[in-house]
Structures are given as C-alpha cells and as structure tokens.
Design an enzyme around this catalytic site. Structure first.
Site, PDB file in Angstrom:
ATOM      1  N   GLU A  95      35.454 -11.176  26.580  1.00  0.00           N
ATOM      2  CA  GLU A  95      34.631 -10.009  26.902  1.00  0.00           C
ATOM      3  C   GLU A  95      35.194  -9.274  28.114  1.00  0.00           C
ATOM      4  O   GLU A  95      35.210  -8.039  28.151  1.00  0.00           O
ATOM      5  CB  GLU A  95      33.176 -10.428  27.187  1.00  0.00           C
ATOM      6  CG  GLU A  95      32.445 -11.003  25.997  1.00  0.00           C
ATOM      7  CD  GLU A  95      32.629 -12.502  25.792  1.00  0.00           C
ATOM      8  OE1 GLU A  95      31.800 -13.091  25.077  1.00  0.00           O
ATOM      9  OE2 GLU A  95      33.589 -13.100  26.326  1.00  0.00           O
ATOM     10  N   LYS A 108      40.799 -14.765  19.071  1.00  0.00           N
ATOM     11  CA  LYS A 108      41.616 -15.891  19.524  1.00  0.00           C
ATOM     12  C   LYS A 108      41.947 -16.694  18.278  1.00  0.00           C
ATOM     13  O   LYS A 108      41.058 -17.203  17.603  1.00  0.00           O
ATOM     14  CB  LYS A 108      40.846 -16.743  20.529  1.00  0.00           C
ATOM     15  CG  LYS A 108      41.652 -17.901  21.090  1.00  0.00           C
ATOM     16  CD  LYS A 108      40.827 -18.769  22.041  1.00  0.00           C
ATOM     17  CE  LYS A 108      40.680 -18.066  23.366  1.00  0.00           C
ATOM     18  NZ  LYS A 108      40.174 -18.976  24.415  1.00  0.00           N
ATOM     19  N   GLU A 149      43.971 -23.917  28.171  1.00  0.00           N
ATOM     20  CA  GLU A 149      44.139 -22.600  27.536  1.00  0.00           C
ATOM     21  C   GLU A 149      44.982 -21.672  28.407  1.00  0.00           C
ATOM     22  O   GLU A 149      45.688 -20.808  27.906  1.00  0.00           O
ATOM     23  CB  GLU A 149      42.776 -21.955  27.265  1.00  0.00           C
ATOM     24  CG  GLU A 149      41.956 -22.680  26.228  1.00  0.00           C
ATOM     25  CD  GLU A 149      40.620 -22.021  26.016  1.00  0.00           C
ATOM     26  OE1 GLU A 149      40.483 -21.315  24.996  1.00  0.00           O
ATOM     27  OE2 GLU A 149      39.729 -22.191  26.869  1.00  0.00           O
ATOM     28  N   TYR A 189      49.433   6.567  20.468  1.00  0.00           N
ATOM     29  CA  TYR A 189      49.049   5.173  20.233  1.00  0.00           C
ATOM     30  C   TYR A 189      50.052   4.222  20.851  1.00  0.00           C
ATOM     31  O   TYR A 189      49.737   3.066  21.101  1.00  0.00           O
ATOM     32  CB  TYR A 189      48.797   4.873  18.755  1.00  0.00           C
ATOM     33  CG  TYR A 189      49.832   5.364  17.778  1.00  0.00           C
ATOM     34  CD1 TYR A 189      51.027   4.696  17.590  1.00  0.00           C
ATOM     35  CD2 TYR A 189      49.590   6.502  17.009  1.00  0.00           C
ATOM     36  CE1 TYR A 189      51.966   5.141  16.680  1.00  0.00           C
ATOM     37  CE2 TYR A 189      50.520   6.954  16.099  1.00  0.00           C
ATOM     38  CZ  TYR A 189      51.712   6.271  15.943  1.00  0.00           C
ATOM     39  OH  TYR A 189      52.638   6.714  15.041  1.00  0.00           O
TER      40      TYR A 189
END
Length: 122
Positions: A72, A98, A21, A53
């Site tokens: 997280e 993901k 990954e 933004y």
C-alpha cells in the site's frame, strides 16, 4: 475519457514485513490505469501533447527500488509521484501483485489495488 495503461510490468524488488523478504526479494507485477485527455496528441502526433508512458514506467521502477513493508505504501508513493510529475492526470488506479508471498499454499500472487481521483480530492 482517455486512458493510458501499463500492463503486467514485471519488477524484482524487496518489499515486505518479514526480514527475509527484504533480503531475498521477489517479482512484482504492476498494472496502472491513468486517465487524462489524449485528444490533443491524437490530432498533433506530438509527444509533448501527451503523457509518455516511458516516463510513467521510469517512475514505477524508481519507486519500486525503495524498500517498504507494505505494498500500500509503495502504491501510494507511485501514484503521488506520477501525479506530481503529470498534474493533468485526473485519476490513477494501480495494482501491485507480489508473485511469491511467504504464505501457505500455491497461488499466483497476493495483490493490492489503490486508486485516486484527483478531481474529487479523495
């Protein structure tokens, strides 16, 4: 209550527990909800009276470049960095998906959602 939303921000990054990954990477979709007072900007039409933004998007992109094992951890970093730059924010909710998790079966993605209320210190 005033809110800023960034919706379906698509970023290619390299997060995950598995070694591949961190080499192959995948797309992530980020959604952010930010609570702050926007009424001054609604009257003044001045960028200095709001939270850009564009700046929030830049923070998200910069934090997504830093490899992490856990989404997280990435979400926590993003939330704290956004609040560090804009302490007038009272609440942030961030969802990271993901899009191609290394798991069996077809799916749209695997997501985590983290939120923090800065007025209640939780």
């Amino acid at each position: 209550m005033s809110k800023i939303f960034l919706e379906d921000v698509k970023i290619y990054a390299y997060h995950g527990v598995l070694p591949e990954e961190n080499i192959i990477g995948t797309y992530y979709i980020i959604n952010a909800e930010i609570h702050t007072n926007l009424w001054k900007a609604s009257e003044s039409d001045d960028l200095n009276d709001t939270i850009s933004y564009v700046d929030i998007n830049e923070i998200i992109h910069n934090e997504m470049k830093i490899k992490s094992k856990l989404l997280e951890h990435v979400a926590g970093r993003i939330i704290l960095k956004v609040h560090e730059n804009f302490p007038e924010i009272s609440y942030i909710k961030l969802k990271i998906t993901k899009t191609a998790p290394p798991m069996k079966g077809e799916m749209k993605g695997a997501s985590i959602e983290l939120e923090k209320n800065f007025n209640l210190n939780n």
